[in-house]
Design a protein around this motif. Structure first.
Motif, PDB file in Angstrom:
ATOM      1  N   GLY A  32      -8.194 -14.933   5.475  1.00  0.00           N
ATOM      2  CA  GLY A  32      -8.096 -16.252   6.090  1.00  0.00           C
ATOM      3  C   GLY A  32      -6.640 -16.639   6.255  1.00  0.00           C
ATOM      4  O   GLY A  32      -5.733 -15.798   6.138  1.00  0.00           O
ATOM      5  N   ASP A  33      -6.413 -17.937   6.475  1.00  0.00           N
ATOM      6  CA  ASP A  33      -5.072 -18.419   6.798  1.00  0.00           C
ATOM      7  C   ASP A  33      -4.083 -18.135   5.668  1.00  0.00           C
ATOM      8  O   ASP A  33      -4.196 -18.682   4.582  1.00  0.00           O
ATOM      9  CB  ASP A  33      -5.111 -19.923   7.059  1.00  0.00           C
ATOM     10  CG  ASP A  33      -5.973 -20.274   8.255  1.00  0.00           C
ATOM     11  OD1 ASP A  33      -5.816 -19.628   9.298  1.00  0.00           O
ATOM     12  OD2 ASP A  33      -6.806 -21.196   8.137  1.00  0.00           O
ATOM     13  N   VAL A  35      -0.673 -18.572   3.752  1.00  0.00           N
ATOM     14  CA  VAL A  35       0.284 -19.675   3.643  1.00  0.00           C
ATOM     15  C   VAL A  35       1.540 -19.304   2.852  1.00  0.00           C
ATOM     16  O   VAL A  35       2.505 -20.058   2.820  1.00  0.00           O
ATOM     17  CB  VAL A  35      -0.365 -20.921   2.999  1.00  0.00           C
ATOM     18  CG1 VAL A  35      -1.471 -21.475   3.899  1.00  0.00           C
ATOM     19  CG2 VAL A  35      -0.921 -20.619   1.612  1.00  0.00           C
ATOM     20  N   PHE A  36       1.515 -18.145   2.201  1.00  0.00           N
ATOM     21  CA  PHE A  36       2.684 -17.742   1.407  1.00  0.00           C
ATOM     22  C   PHE A  36       2.640 -16.231   1.213  1.00  0.00           C
ATOM     23  O   PHE A  36       1.582 -15.656   0.996  1.00  0.00           O
ATOM     24  CB  PHE A  36       2.666 -18.427   0.029  1.00  0.00           C
ATOM     25  CG  PHE A  36       3.919 -18.200  -0.772  1.00  0.00           C
ATOM     26  CD1 PHE A  36       5.015 -19.046  -0.640  1.00  0.00           C
ATOM     27  CD2 PHE A  36       4.017 -17.127  -1.658  1.00  0.00           C
ATOM     28  CE1 PHE A  36       6.175 -18.834  -1.374  1.00  0.00           C
ATOM     29  CE2 PHE A  36       5.169 -16.906  -2.395  1.00  0.00           C
ATOM     30  CZ  PHE A  36       6.253 -17.769  -2.256  1.00  0.00           C
ATOM     31  N   GLU A  56      -0.851 -15.220  -0.329  1.00  0.00           N
ATOM     32  CA  GLU A  56      -1.624 -16.398  -0.717  1.00  0.00           C
ATOM     33  C   GLU A  56      -2.243 -16.984   0.545  1.00  0.00           C
ATOM     34  O   GLU A  56      -1.533 -17.332   1.491  1.00  0.00           O
ATOM     35  CB  GLU A  56      -0.695 -17.456  -1.338  1.00  0.00           C
ATOM     36  CG  GLU A  56       0.034 -16.987  -2.583  1.00  0.00           C
ATOM     37  CD  GLU A  56      -0.648 -17.427  -3.871  1.00  0.00           C
ATOM     38  OE1 GLU A  56      -1.719 -18.073  -3.796  1.00  0.00           O
ATOM     39  OE2 GLU A  56      -0.094 -17.115  -4.944  1.00  0.00           O
ATOM     40  N   SER A  57      -3.575 -17.104   0.540  1.00  0.00           N
ATOM     41  CA  SER A  57      -4.240 -17.847   1.605  1.00  0.00           C
ATOM     42  C   SER A  57      -4.519 -19.246   1.067  1.00  0.00           C
ATOM     43  O   SER A  57      -4.200 -19.552  -0.080  1.00  0.00           O
ATOM     44  CB  SER A  57      -5.541 -17.157   2.013  1.00  0.00           C
ATOM     45  OG  SER A  57      -6.482 -17.269   0.966  1.00  0.00           O
ATOM     46  N   VAL A  58      -5.101 -20.103   1.912  1.00  0.00           N
ATOM     47  CA  VAL A  58      -5.457 -21.433   1.418  1.00  0.00           C
ATOM     48  C   VAL A  58      -6.357 -21.286   0.200  1.00  0.00           C
ATOM     49  O   VAL A  58      -6.220 -21.985  -0.795  1.00  0.00           O
ATOM     50  CB  VAL A  58      -6.172 -22.257   2.516  1.00  0.00           C
ATOM     51  CG1 VAL A  58      -6.479 -23.659   2.004  1.00  0.00           C
ATOM     52  CG2 VAL A  58      -5.314 -22.346   3.755  1.00  0.00           C
ATOM     53  N   LYS A  59      -7.276 -20.329   0.244  1.00  0.00           N
ATOM     54  CA  LYS A  59      -8.279 -20.164  -0.798  1.00  0.00           C
ATOM     55  C   LYS A  59      -7.769 -19.485  -2.058  1.00  0.00           C
ATOM     56  O   LYS A  59      -8.115 -19.895  -3.147  1.00  0.00           O
ATOM     57  CB  LYS A  59      -9.444 -19.286  -0.279  1.00  0.00           C
ATOM     58  CG  LYS A  59     -10.508 -19.927   0.506  1.00  0.00           C
ATOM     59  CD  LYS A  59     -11.352 -20.974  -0.151  1.00  0.00           C
ATOM     60  CE  LYS A  59     -12.272 -20.677  -1.282  1.00  0.00           C
ATOM     61  NZ  LYS A  59     -12.708 -21.958  -1.910  1.00  0.00           N
ATOM     62  N   ALA A  60      -7.004 -18.388  -1.896  1.00  0.00           N
ATOM     63  CA  ALA A  60      -6.761 -17.547  -3.073  1.00  0.00           C
ATOM     64  C   ALA A  60      -5.525 -16.679  -2.909  1.00  0.00           C
ATOM     65  O   ALA A  60      -5.007 -16.514  -1.802  1.00  0.00           O
ATOM     66  CB  ALA A  60      -7.977 -16.648  -3.309  1.00  0.00           C
ATOM     67  N   ALA A  61      -5.074 -16.111  -4.035  1.00  0.00           N
ATOM     68  CA  ALA A  61      -3.980 -15.148  -4.023  1.00  0.00           C
ATOM     69  C   ALA A  61      -4.571 -13.740  -4.018  1.00  0.00           C
ATOM     70  O   ALA A  61      -5.541 -13.476  -4.706  1.00  0.00           O
ATOM     71  CB  ALA A  61      -3.109 -15.341  -5.258  1.00  0.00           C
TER      72      ALA A  61
ATOM     73  N   ARG B  20     -18.372 -17.412   7.834  1.00  0.00           N
ATOM     74  CA  ARG B  20     -18.355 -16.432   6.756  1.00  0.00           C
ATOM     75  C   ARG B  20     -19.156 -17.028   5.602  1.00  0.00           C
ATOM     76  O   ARG B  20     -18.793 -18.061   5.046  1.00  0.00           O
ATOM     77  CB  ARG B  20     -16.938 -16.113   6.307  1.00  0.00           C
ATOM     78  CG  ARG B  20     -16.938 -14.978   5.278  1.00  0.00           C
ATOM     79  CD  ARG B  20     -15.575 -14.686   4.744  1.00  0.00           C
ATOM     80  NE  ARG B  20     -14.648 -14.399   5.828  1.00  0.00           N
ATOM     81  CZ  ARG B  20     -13.331 -14.473   5.680  1.00  0.00           C
ATOM     82  NH1 ARG B  20     -12.810 -14.839   4.547  1.00  0.00           N
ATOM     83  NH2 ARG B  20     -12.551 -14.191   6.689  1.00  0.00           N
ATOM     84  N   GLN B  32     -16.043 -20.753   5.660  1.00  0.00           N
ATOM     85  CA  GLN B  32     -15.238 -21.128   6.829  1.00  0.00           C
ATOM     86  C   GLN B  32     -15.915 -20.619   8.089  1.00  0.00           C
ATOM     87  O   GLN B  32     -16.738 -19.717   8.043  1.00  0.00           O
ATOM     88  CB  GLN B  32     -13.820 -20.566   6.737  1.00  0.00           C
ATOM     89  CG  GLN B  32     -13.757 -19.036   6.791  1.00  0.00           C
ATOM     90  CD  GLN B  32     -12.361 -18.529   7.039  1.00  0.00           C
ATOM     91  OE1 GLN B  32     -11.556 -18.446   6.124  1.00  0.00           O
ATOM     92  NE2 GLN B  32     -12.050 -18.184   8.293  1.00  0.00           N
ATOM     93  N   LEU B  38      -7.355 -23.797   7.693  1.00  0.00           N
ATOM     94  CA  LEU B  38      -6.268 -24.711   8.092  1.00  0.00           C
ATOM     95  C   LEU B  38      -6.683 -25.580   9.276  1.00  0.00           C
ATOM     96  O   LEU B  38      -6.480 -26.791   9.276  1.00  0.00           O
ATOM     97  CB  LEU B  38      -5.003 -23.927   8.458  1.00  0.00           C
ATOM     98  CG  LEU B  38      -4.194 -23.300   7.327  1.00  0.00           C
ATOM     99  CD1 LEU B  38      -2.994 -22.552   7.911  1.00  0.00           C
ATOM    100  CD2 LEU B  38      -3.733 -24.341   6.328  1.00  0.00           C
ATOM    101  N   ARG B 302      -2.434 -21.866  -8.804  1.00  0.00           N
ATOM    102  CA  ARG B 302      -3.905 -21.965  -8.801  1.00  0.00           C
ATOM    103  C   ARG B 302      -4.426 -22.479 -10.134  1.00  0.00           C
ATOM    104  O   ARG B 302      -3.691 -22.561 -11.119  1.00  0.00           O
ATOM    105  CB  ARG B 302      -4.501 -20.583  -8.521  1.00  0.00           C
ATOM    106  CG  ARG B 302      -3.932 -19.867  -7.318  1.00  0.00           C
ATOM    107  CD  ARG B 302      -4.510 -20.366  -6.027  1.00  0.00           C
ATOM    108  NE  ARG B 302      -3.868 -19.732  -4.878  1.00  0.00           N
ATOM    109  CZ  ARG B 302      -4.155 -20.033  -3.617  1.00  0.00           C
ATOM    110  NH1 ARG B 302      -5.054 -20.959  -3.345  1.00  0.00           N
ATOM    111  NH2 ARG B 302      -3.535 -19.435  -2.623  1.00  0.00           N
ATOM    112  N   PHE B 323      -2.990 -24.724  -1.603  1.00  0.00           N
ATOM    113  CA  PHE B 323      -2.093 -25.149  -0.538  1.00  0.00           C
ATOM    114  C   PHE B 323      -2.720 -26.356   0.152  1.00  0.00           C
ATOM    115  O   PHE B 323      -3.888 -26.309   0.529  1.00  0.00           O
ATOM    116  CB  PHE B 323      -1.881 -24.002   0.450  1.00  0.00           C
ATOM    117  CG  PHE B 323      -0.869 -24.308   1.506  1.00  0.00           C
ATOM    118  CD1 PHE B 323       0.484 -24.139   1.262  1.00  0.00           C
ATOM    119  CD2 PHE B 323      -1.265 -24.771   2.750  1.00  0.00           C
ATOM    120  CE1 PHE B 323       1.428 -24.429   2.236  1.00  0.00           C
ATOM    121  CE2 PHE B 323      -0.327 -25.065   3.734  1.00  0.00           C
ATOM    122  CZ  PHE B 323       1.022 -24.889   3.475  1.00  0.00           C
TER     123      PHE B 323
END
Lengths: 122, 372
Positions: A32-33, A35-36, A56-61, B20, B32, B38, B302, B323
């Protein structure tokens, strides 16, 4: 040399004893997206199958593994500055790192495109 | 033993939208849609996002009178239920004997005589229903609403979207509901509430009608489907607690900063589990409390990340972190002792052995825009 793939969803191309490594389009879609991106230091020694970078996505590393033993000679700072490149161009401009290959024999047995597509069930 | 994974009545609709699907609280749910978290997050902040939350638990508490039902539930939660006006809704917590939180929930005074309408978290619903039923007096009954679906329509354009189907929705105040005909469906339970920090509505209706309402709402260009991923980032920016993460059986409502949900009468009179602890925490202060934390830079910290004070000593853990798309940076919540709870306090969050400088901030991260 043509592109090779690992079961950990990295792609690798080799030129002049240096491997360019990134994550596959399939992996980027699954993340997914992004971000880092946490990239390794230049000069760091990496081992096949061990963590080399983190996305890192919005959801998880998620960890990105080194597909091969060697030394980090270059990292792609453009993906650290603009992590969304990992989603928009994963198998092109969004390469992660270049590794000076210590053990070329480790390239044997990696998948070609057709085998990888089959592996991810395409 | 493997438990059968459940599906909401909108499962096929999610698959058709190429969501998904992931297992969540025993259900296959959309995390999502193809545009990604995002985009879904930002769309909800700017327009209207449609969420399938049919996995949540809905039930009625039924007695011969409203007072009887309210009094029975007041023995389990610290909210003022007797003070509920008709069609009004309150947020509360099911409490354990020691004041820990078994779940958080919404309780409304139903339009039906002698009924409370209750919504609980999906992951807790079997335990909640068993706990409530076991603790009700013989003349008060819990009636499960397993055939009811639940949608949330959230965002600054949610009111206009829903008003196009029934203009009466404009008159619903925050934390109240009406039974309205929407898109030809009779008696949809429309409440003005949600879990995003935005204005919006939650719509409870029969499972047989929910696909029709889902499709009607999505036909409006201002509406997009939103998955659980953006639901989480939206509520985190909104400073809202997620059960099992920011609140659980080890945290009290006061530690969690939920004292606003406990009315003066209940604080004084008690009559709910954990009253001694809550009274004590309200008067002699707290050992620890939930705070918002903004890490410097872009690296998200996290859940589980160690919180250190400026001297590098561990003082707590992150309970939710990630994030924040609207903040455009990492955001986190966690528990710290009183000495470190004031906004502006410098801290460190440990991510992959690196101590990231961070600051305690006032919650929410993004101002709530509830229609009060």
């Amino acid at each position: 040399m043509s592109v090779k793939f690992t079961e950990e969803h990295e792609w690798i191309t080799v030129a002049g004893g240096v491997a360019t490594v990134g994550i596959t389009t399939h992996a980027a879609e699954q993340l997914g997206d992004v971000v880092f991106v946490d990239l390794p230091a230049i000069g760091k020694t990496v081992q096949k199958g061990k963590e080399a970078a983190v996305v890192e996505s919005v959801k998880a590393a998620s960890e990105v593994y080194a597909p091969i033993d060697g030394e980090i000679v270059e990292v792609n700072t453009s993906i650290a500055d603009e992590p969304s490149l990992v989603n928009s161009d994963p198998e092109g401009g969004a390469w992660f790192m270049k590794i000076r290959i210590a053990n070329p024999a480790q390239l044997d047995g990696m998948m070609d495109r057709a085998a990888y597509d089959k592996f991810v069930g395409k | 033993m493997t438990e059968k994974i459940l599906r909401t009545p909108l499962y096929d609709a999610h698959v058709a939208l190429k969501a998904r699907m992931v297992p969540f609280a025993g259900y296959e749910m959309p995390v999502q849609y193809p545009t990604g978290i995002l985009t879904e997050h930002t769309w909800t902040r700017e327009h209207a996002g449609l969420f399938d939350v049919s996995h949540m638990g809905q039930c009625l508490i039924a007695a011969e009178s409203f007072e009887r039902a309210a009094k029975a539930m007041e023995a389990l939660v610290p909210a003022d239920l007797l003070g509920l006006a008709p069609l009004q809704q309150r947020y509360s917590q099911l409490l354990a004997e020691d004041g820990g939180i078994l779940d958080d929930l919404m309780i409304s005074r139903s339009a039906l005589p002698g009924r409370l309408y209750v919504v609980v978290n999906a992951a807790c619903k079997e335990a909640d229903f068993a706990h409530i039923a076991a603790n009700l007096p013989a003349d008060v009954k819990l009636e499960r609403l397993d055939d009811e679906a639940l949608l949330a329509l959230q965002g600054p354009e949610a009111e206009d979207v829903l008003a196009a189907l029934n203009p009466e929705v404009r008159d619903i105040p925050f934390m109240s509901f009406r039974l309205l005909d929407i898109a030809g469906i009779r008696d949809v339970h429309v409440s003005r509430s949600g879990y995003t920090g935005e204005d919006g509505f939650e719509l409870s209706l029969g499972a047989a009608d929910v696909v029709k309402l889902w499709n009607t709402l999505l036909a409006d260009a201002r509406v997009k489907p939103i998955g659980l991923g953006a639901r989480d980032s939206l509520r985190l920016e909104g400073g809202l607690c997620l059960y099992g993460h920011d609140i659980d059986t080890t945290t009290s409502p006061i530690e969690a900063g939920l004292q606003w949900s406990i009315a003066k009468r209940r604080r004084e009179e008690g009559g709910f589990p954990g009253h001694d602890r809550i009274k004590n925490e309200l008067t002699s202060g707290l050992k620890r409390q939930r705070v918002g934390i903004r890490p410097e830079g872009r690296l998200p910290a996290r859940e589980g990340s160690v919180i250190q004070n400026a001297a590098g000593r561990e003082i707590g853990r992150v309970t939710s972190g990630g994030f924040g798309p609207t903040v455009n940076g990492p955001v986190a919540m966690g528990y710290v002792d009183k000495a470190h709870a004031a906004p502006g306090t410098p801290l460190f969050l440990v991510v992959r052995d690196k101590a990231i400088p961070a600051t305690v901030v006032k919650l929410p991260f993004v101002p709530n825009r509830f229609k009060r």
